[in-house]
Scaffold this active site. Structure first.
Site, PDB file in Angstrom:
ATOM      1  N   ASN A 115       0.811  -1.231   0.000  1.00  0.00           N
ATOM      2  CA  ASN A 115       0.000   0.000   0.000  1.00  0.00           C
ATOM      3  C   ASN A 115       0.841   1.276   0.000  1.00  0.00           C
ATOM      4  O   ASN A 115       0.405   2.319  -0.477  1.00  0.00           O
ATOM      5  CB  ASN A 115      -1.029  -0.006   1.133  1.00  0.00           C
TER       6      ASN A 115
ATOM      7  N   GLY B  65       2.291  -5.114   8.014  1.00  0.00           N
ATOM      8  CA  GLY B  65       1.339  -5.962   7.303  1.00  0.00           C
ATOM      9  C   GLY B  65       0.247  -6.421   8.254  1.00  0.00           C
ATOM     10  O   GLY B  65      -0.048  -5.763   9.252  1.00  0.00           O
TER      11      GLY B  65
ATOM     12  N   GLU C 143       4.273  -3.449  12.653  1.00  0.00           N
ATOM     13  CA  GLU C 143       3.252  -2.413  12.425  1.00  0.00           C
ATOM     14  C   GLU C 143       2.114  -3.137  11.728  1.00  0.00           C
ATOM     15  O   GLU C 143       2.201  -3.472  10.559  1.00  0.00           O
ATOM     16  CB  GLU C 143       3.868  -1.297  11.576  1.00  0.00           C
ATOM     17  N   LEU C 144       1.047  -3.427  12.495  1.00  0.00           N
ATOM     18  CA  LEU C 144       0.049  -4.392  12.037  1.00  0.00           C
ATOM     19  C   LEU C 144      -1.289  -3.720  11.749  1.00  0.00           C
ATOM     20  O   LEU C 144      -1.366  -2.515  11.564  1.00  0.00           O
ATOM     21  CB  LEU C 144      -0.078  -5.499  13.094  1.00  0.00           C
TER      22      LEU C 144
ATOM     23  N   CYS D 202      -3.314   1.500   6.873  1.00  0.00           N
ATOM     24  CA  CYS D 202      -3.562   0.878   8.191  1.00  0.00           C
ATOM     25  C   CYS D 202      -4.204   1.868   9.153  1.00  0.00           C
ATOM     26  O   CYS D 202      -4.836   1.455  10.118  1.00  0.00           O
ATOM     27  CB  CYS D 202      -2.254   0.396   8.793  1.00  0.00           C
TER      28      CYS D 202
ATOM     29  N   GLU E  48       7.944   3.925  14.622  1.00  0.00           N
ATOM     30  CA  GLU E  48       8.752   4.314  13.462  1.00  0.00           C
ATOM     31  C   GLU E  48       8.682   5.820  13.301  1.00  0.00           C
ATOM     32  O   GLU E  48       7.618   6.416  13.497  1.00  0.00           O
ATOM     33  CB  GLU E  48       8.220   3.622  12.207  1.00  0.00           C
TER      34      GLU E  48
HETATM   35  C1  SIN Z   1       0.206   2.343   6.698  1.00  0.00           C
HETATM   36  O1  SIN Z   1      -0.839   2.201   6.105  1.00  0.00           O
HETATM   37  O2  SIN Z   1       0.722   1.422   7.334  1.00  0.00           O
HETATM   38  C2  SIN Z   1       0.972   3.633   6.673  1.00  0.00           C
HETATM   39  C3  SIN Z   1       0.155   4.820   6.556  1.00  0.00           C
HETATM   40  C4  SIN Z   1       0.943   6.081   6.800  1.00  0.00           C
HETATM   41  O3  SIN Z   1       2.152   6.069   7.038  1.00  0.00           O
HETATM   42  O4  SIN Z   1       0.304   7.117   6.780  1.00  0.00           O
END
Ligand code: SIN
Length: 484
Positions: A156, A233, A255-256, A289, A463
């Protein structure tokens, strides 16, 4: 098809130990908007991946021995090249992922911002001096790189998700093996080309495209030369990786999944909340996410909010990301499309009302109409699972306590958003919501300067920001004795 100023950025080989290597097998990469093939990319097997791991392992002491400033200069050069080539990188990204070109361009700058940020941080990997516990003792704490990092990233954000992992890793002296999604390997390979041009030494950054996702993941977890896994993911895969890492007590950053609540209180600026919801929900066609997955509107403003949101959603233009007018691109693949369809039909079957969209888009393929649904209830799929598509499900609520209880009723805790003009309510809500990140009167929270990450089953670690190097370093305490 692509009109690149620098065609060499479109690579098909794997980047191992500073060289481009063609594997004996290849897999095809398709444009999700048109279904057309863009490229055939080397498909590495686990033995090939081990070559990259070995190279990263050999290079790590050399890389760690450089001064922070030396690493910073190389990272900074890499950042500058990414910005210089942003137009080409954005085209590659749109072609393989489908997001509108302006969004892709924004992602390239977003990704580059992590490299810039951590180039600056490379010079500030500070330790500590602790007053000794005995008169002849002196205590010093230093931070050292964990070693080789194995990274697994999704489709993504094919550029930014790698950038925000590799930048802190390289800044502190780790080396890196990246396995990008097989749906979007081209952005990662273009980053490798620019890392090469920036002068990042052989073995420090490796990209291993492969369709053998489970096997490569297992290799990262079980190979003793890899000290740490970083993964973005699904929670399902995150759990498997964590289990596989348990045997070696290997470090993991995860990062889920998320299931972000977006709450609009009666005292909110409704127009601002609508704009915030558009960004939080429909950015990247709802495939982030941190997307608002459940929208809660308080009874007093519910109807006004829904009307205004539906009007604005009706203004989106769905289409190929390369067309100037497009604001919503396709879903990444058929499985994603079917999930969105299933969430909408499940809600409607259980009594929800479609206020806007609600169907596959007339363009066909993987295009779905931007959708608003009301009358949502907690038994519906869209309230429990990430839809990962352009669907805004709106629930009605009455009190603050009800909003908190609905919002927190999830095993996930990545992002949450709310709109209010009441300062007391803002503080109370911010403290009560179970999420790693909370947007207050904003629908856009992502930036390199703040710590990105979740609680509960949304992950481990952060992060970006000054905290972003923590997961890539070990603390070592030095106790000097016998000092007279
Ligand atoms: C993600 O969908 O994991 C990242 C979205 C973002 O960094 O804004």
């Amino acid at each position: 098809m692509l009109d690149l100023k620098c065609p060499d950025l479109l690579r098909s080989g794997a980047y191992l130990n500073g060289s481009w290597v063609e594997a004996s097998q290849a897999f095809d990469v398709y444009n999700p908007a048109t279904g057309q093939k863009i490229a055939s990319v080397s498909d590495l097997c686990v033995e090939d991946v081990r070559i990259a791991i070995n190279a990263a392992h050999r290079a790590q002491p050399m890389w760690a021995a450089k001064t922070g400033k030396e690493r910073a200069i190389l990272l900074r050069r890499w950042h500058d090249l990414m910005v210089e080539h942003a137009d080409d990188l954005a085209q590659i990204l749109t072609a393989e992922m489908g997001k509108p070109l302006t969004e892709a361009w924004g992602e390239i700058l977003y990704g580059a911002s992590f490299i810039e940020w951590f180039a600056e941080e490379a010079k500030r990997i500070y330790g500590d001096v602790i007053p000794g516990h005995q008169a002849d003792k002196r205590i010093v704490v230093i931070r050292q790189p964990v070693g080789v990092v194995g990274s697994i990233t999704p489709w993504n954000f094919p550029n930014a998700m790698i950038a925000r992992k590799v930048a802190p890793a390289l800044a502190v002296g780790c080396t890196f093996v990246a396995r990008p999604s097989e749906l979007t390997p081209l952005s990662a390979l273009a980053m490798a080309e620019l890392a090469h041009r920036a002068g990042i030494p052989a073995g420090v950054f490796n990209v291993v495209p492969s369709t053998a996702a489970a096997e490569v993941g297992r290799e990262f977890c079980e190979n003793e030369k890899i000290a740490k896994i970083t993964f973005t993911g699904s929670t399902r895969v995150g759990k498997i990786l964590m289990q596989q890492c348990a045997f070696q007590i290997k470090k993991v950053s995860l990062e889920l999944g998320g299931n972000a609540p977006f709450i609009v209180f009666d005292d909110a600026d409704v127009d601002a909340a609508v704009e915030g919801a558009l960004i939080a929900k429909f950015r990247n066609a709802g495939q982030t996410c941190v997307c608002a997955n459940r929208i809660y509107a308080q009874a007093g403003i519910h109807d006004e909010f829904v009307r205004k949101l539906s009007d604005r959603v009706g203004e989106f233009t769905v289409g190929d990301g390369f067309q100037d007018v497009t604001s919503i691109g396709p879903l990444i693949n058929k499985a994603a499309f079917r999930k969105v369809e299933a969430h909408v039909s499940d809600a409607v079957a259980k009594g929800a009302t479609v206020e806007a969209g609600g169907k596959p888009h007339p363009l066909g393929g993987q295009f779905f109409e931007p959708t608003v649904i009301t009358g949502m209830t907690v038994d519906m799929l869209a309230s429990r699972e990430e839809t990962f598509g352009p669907v805004a499900p709106v629930f009605k609520f009455k009190s603050d306590d009800e909003a908190v209880s609905l919002a927190n009723d999830s095993e996930f805790g990545l992002a949450a958003y709310f709109y209010t003009r009441d300062l007391n309510r803002a503080w109370r809500m911010a403290e009560r919501l179970q999420a790693g990140m909370v947007g207050i009167n904003t629908g856009l929270i992502s930036t390199e300067v703040a710590p990105f990450g979740g609680i509960k089953q949304s992950g481990l670690g952060r992060e970006g920001s000054k905290y972003g190097t923590d997961d890539y370093t070990e603390l070592k305490y030095l106790c000097f004795g016998g000092i007279s």
